[in-house]
Design a protein around this motif. Structure first.
Motif, mmCIF file in Angstrom:
data_model
loop_
_atom_site.group_PDB
_atom_site.id
_atom_site.type_symbol
_atom_site.label_atom_id
_atom_site.label_comp_id
_atom_site.label_asym_id
_atom_site.label_seq_id
_atom_site.Cartn_x
_atom_site.Cartn_y
_atom_site.Cartn_z
ATOM 1 N N LEU A 165 0.820 -1.209 0.000
ATOM 2 C CA LEU A 165 0.000 0.000 0.000
ATOM 3 C C LEU A 165 0.855 1.262 0.000
ATOM 4 C CD1 LEU A 165 -2.959 -0.759 2.453
ATOM 5 C CD2 LEU A 165 -2.978 -0.739 -0.032
ATOM 6 N N ILE A 166 1.936 1.239 0.777
ATOM 7 C CA ILE A 166 2.758 2.443 0.931
ATOM 8 C C ILE A 166 3.626 2.690 -0.293
ATOM 9 C CG2 ILE A 166 4.582 3.507 2.321
ATOM 10 C CD1 ILE A 166 3.434 1.980 4.728
ATOM 11 N N VAL A 167 4.160 1.624 -0.906
ATOM 12 C CA VAL A 167 5.093 1.817 -2.012
ATOM 13 C C VAL A 167 4.400 2.474 -3.206
ATOM 14 C CG1 VAL A 167 4.773 -0.433 -3.154
ATOM 15 C CG2 VAL A 167 6.991 0.714 -3.266
ATOM 16 N N GLY A 168 3.155 2.153 -3.436
ATOM 17 C CA GLY A 168 2.423 2.786 -4.530
ATOM 18 C C GLY A 168 2.220 4.269 -4.286
ATOM 19 N N TYR A 169 2.009 4.635 -3.028
ATOM 20 C CA TYR A 169 1.846 6.048 -2.685
ATOM 21 C C TYR A 169 3.177 6.787 -2.789
ATOM 22 C CZ TYR A 169 -0.155 10.027 -0.167
ATOM 23 O OH TYR A 169 -0.619 11.271 0.179
ATOM 24 N N MET A 170 4.255 6.126 -2.373
ATOM 25 C CA MET A 170 5.566 6.769 -2.389
ATOM 26 C C MET A 170 6.067 7.059 -3.801
ATOM 27 S SD MET A 170 8.060 5.183 0.530
ATOM 28 C CE MET A 170 7.801 5.489 2.264
ATOM 29 N N GLN A 171 5.630 6.266 -4.757
ATOM 30 C CA GLN A 171 6.111 6.452 -6.126
ATOM 31 C C GLN A 171 5.717 7.805 -6.712
ATOM 32 O OE1 GLN A 171 4.551 3.014 -8.127
ATOM 33 N NE2 GLN A 171 6.271 1.695 -7.539
ATOM 34 N N SER A 172 4.707 8.440 -6.133
ATOM 35 C CA SER A 172 4.250 9.726 -6.659
ATOM 36 C C SER A 172 4.762 10.906 -5.834
ATOM 37 C CB SER A 172 2.717 9.759 -6.691
ATOM 38 O OG SER A 172 2.195 9.566 -5.391
ATOM 39 N N LEU A 173 5.687 10.660 -4.912
ATOM 40 C CA LEU A 173 6.224 11.752 -4.106
ATOM 41 C C LEU A 173 7.103 12.676 -4.950
ATOM 42 C CD1 LEU A 173 7.243 9.960 -0.766
ATOM 43 C CD2 LEU A 173 5.177 11.268 -1.239
ATOM 44 N N PRO A 174 7.179 13.931 -4.601
ATOM 45 C CA PRO A 174 8.072 14.860 -5.318
ATOM 46 C C PRO A 174 9.532 14.602 -4.921
ATOM 47 C CG PRO A 174 6.974 15.992 -3.508
ATOM 48 C CD PRO A 174 6.370 14.625 -3.575
ATOM 49 N N PHE A 175 10.263 13.868 -5.735
ATOM 50 C CA PHE A 175 11.628 13.489 -5.394
ATOM 51 C C PHE A 175 12.595 14.668 -5.480
ATOM 52 C CE2 PHE A 175 9.845 9.340 -5.896
ATOM 53 C CZ PHE A 175 10.576 8.560 -5.012
ATOM 54 N N GLU A 176 12.134 15.801 -6.029
ATOM 55 C CA GLU A 176 12.981 16.982 -6.002
ATOM 56 C C GLU A 176 13.265 17.424 -4.567
ATOM 57 O OE1 GLU A 176 10.139 16.719 -7.565
ATOM 58 O OE2 GLU A 176 10.649 16.645 -9.704
ATOM 59 N N VAL A 177 12.264 17.243 -3.691
ATOM 60 C CA VAL A 177 12.453 17.606 -2.288
ATOM 61 C C VAL A 177 13.500 16.706 -1.643
ATOM 62 C CG1 VAL A 177 11.292 17.863 -0.064
ATOM 63 C CG2 VAL A 177 10.078 18.420 -2.177
ATOM 64 N N ILE A 178 13.441 15.410 -1.959
ATOM 65 C CA ILE A 178 14.413 14.465 -1.406
ATOM 66 C C ILE A 178 15.816 14.768 -1.917
ATOM 67 C CG2 ILE A 178 15.068 12.032 -1.310
ATOM 68 C CD1 ILE A 178 12.116 11.320 -1.460
ATOM 69 N N GLU A 179 15.923 15.090 -3.200
ATOM 70 C CA GLU A 179 17.231 15.431 -3.757
ATOM 71 C C GLU A 179 17.769 16.711 -3.138
ATOM 72 O OE1 GLU A 179 19.140 13.702 -5.687
ATOM 73 O OE2 GLU A 179 17.681 12.062 -5.837
ATOM 74 N N ALA A 180 16.894 17.674 -2.893
ATOM 75 C CA ALA A 180 17.332 18.915 -2.250
ATOM 76 C C ALA A 180 17.841 18.642 -0.836
ATOM 77 C CB ALA A 180 16.181 19.910 -2.214
ATOM 78 N N ALA A 181 17.171 17.726 -0.124
ATOM 79 C CA ALA A 181 17.629 17.380 1.219
ATOM 80 C C ALA A 181 18.972 16.667 1.171
ATOM 81 C CB ALA A 181 16.588 16.492 1.902
ATOM 82 N N ARG A 182 19.177 15.825 0.157
ATOM 83 C CA ARG A 182 20.473 15.174 -0.006
ATOM 84 C C ARG A 182 21.583 16.196 -0.232
ATOM 85 N NH1 ARG A 182 19.249 10.175 -4.201
ATOM 86 N NH2 ARG A 182 18.573 8.620 -2.659
ATOM 87 N N ILE A 183 21.307 17.173 -1.071
ATOM 88 C CA ILE A 183 22.311 18.199 -1.359
ATOM 89 C C ILE A 183 22.651 18.988 -0.089
ATOM 90 C CG2 ILE A 183 22.740 20.329 -2.649
ATOM 91 C CD1 ILE A 183 21.023 19.163 -4.898
ATOM 92 N N ASP A 184 21.640 19.182 0.770
ATOM 93 C CA ASP A 184 21.872 19.904 2.026
ATOM 94 C C ASP A 184 22.601 19.056 3.058
ATOM 95 O OD1 ASP A 184 20.675 22.135 1.021
ATOM 96 O OD2 ASP A 184 18.694 21.674 1.847
ATOM 97 N N GLY A 185 22.858 17.772 2.728
ATOM 98 C CA GLY A 185 23.633 16.927 3.632
ATOM 99 C C GLY A 185 22.813 16.002 4.508
ATOM 100 N N ALA A 186 21.509 15.916 4.301
ATOM 101 C CA ALA A 186 20.678 15.030 5.112
ATOM 102 C C ALA A 186 20.898 13.578 4.705
ATOM 103 C CB ALA A 186 19.198 15.396 4.961
ATOM 104 N N GLY A 187 20.984 12.696 5.702
ATOM 105 C CA GLY A 187 21.163 11.282 5.442
ATOM 106 C C GLY A 187 19.843 10.596 5.132
#
Length: 285
Positions: A165-187
């Protein structure tokens, strides 16, 4: 102009008629579904002769004797506490494992994660009944049979359902936010707790409600892995209320109602989150 007005009026009348018909059909279905609940609830206030002569009508004389006898003869409170412990920790770890698994699958797509996804799909379609004997032997070898911890571990298999159930919902998340957090150094874990979990809150709530109701009402797993009377869940107490030769049906229905009340209140309280989670998932999908 007049023809347009008449046609518009006719369409409006048709819509009202269809809406009325749908409402009547839904009401009839709801009443049919409510009959068993009414039958169980109303007979908890009757004596055995009153139930036998008038099963669906109101009691001739209202009585709370069945409830007082249930609390006096059956460890209701203890069973409710056992069920609450098993349900709380079982659902907590099911959702946590399912969310982490879905996060890992989405975060790093590779042949390995694809293979794991196929394995999880195969595990999901295997009937639970076919795995009870090997699982019982495994838990018996480490002394977890007839313990609440062992029962909680058994319910962790529901994490597979949470994952799908969760993986189908996660596939539509805005991954730009995750990439921005990675660039800021978040693990990865910081991203999961601070970004991903708030974004998937609607589907998490829906999964929690579904798994809570499933775990609370489960009979088969608890019946196989629990034998001590002081460790029984509330559903097992309902089963044990049925006698071998005769059954006090009003008392049996009383214990059934006591088992249903907590999960019924929980469902009513969380109903709006169930609908919002499913609608949000459908829109995102």
């Amino acid at each position: 102009m007049s023809s347009n007005k008449s046609s518009t009026l006719t369409l409006s009348q048709r819509e009202r008629r269809r809406s009325t018909v749908r409402s009547v059909v839904v009401l009839i279905i709801a009443l049919i579904c409510a009959v068993p609940l009414w039958y169980i609830l109303i007979n908890t206030f009757k004596t055995i002769p009153d139930m036998a002569t008038n099963p669906l009508g109101l009691p001739k004389q209202w009585t709370l004797r069945n409830y007082t006898r249930a609390f006096a003869t059956v460890p209701i409170v203890r069973s409710l506490v056992n069920t609450l412990i098993v349900t709380f920790f079982g659902v907590l770890f099911q959702v946590l494992i399912g969310a982490l698994a879905a996060y890992g699958m989405i975060l790093r797509k590779s042949i390995f994660t694809s293979v794991i996804g196929v394995i999880l799909m195969i595990a999901f379609v295997i009937p639970t009944q076919s795995t009870l004997i090997p699982l019982y032997r495994m838990e018996s070898s480490v002394g977890l049979v007839n313990t609440l911890l062992g029962l909680i571990i058994m319910y962790l298999g529901g994490a597979v359902f949470c994952y799908f159930l969760i993986v189908g919902y996660m596939q539509s998340l805005p991954f730009e936010v995750i990439e921005a957090a990675r660039i800021d150094g978040a693990g990865p874990l910081r991203i999961f707790w601070s970004i991903v979990l708030p974004l998937i809150r609607p589907i998490l709530t829906t999964v929690v409600v579904f798994q809570t109701m499933s775990t609370w009402n489960d009979f088969m797993t608890a019946n196989v892995f629990i034998s001590s009377s002081n460790l029984r869940t509330i559903v097992l107490q309902v089963y044990n209320a049925v006698g071998q030769f005769t059954t006090d049906w009003p008392s049996f229905m009383t214990i059934t109602v006591l088992a249903l009340i907590p999960v019924f209140v929980f469902f009513i309280f969380c109903q709006k989150w169930i609908v919002s989670g499913l609608v949000a998932g459908a829109v995102k999908g």
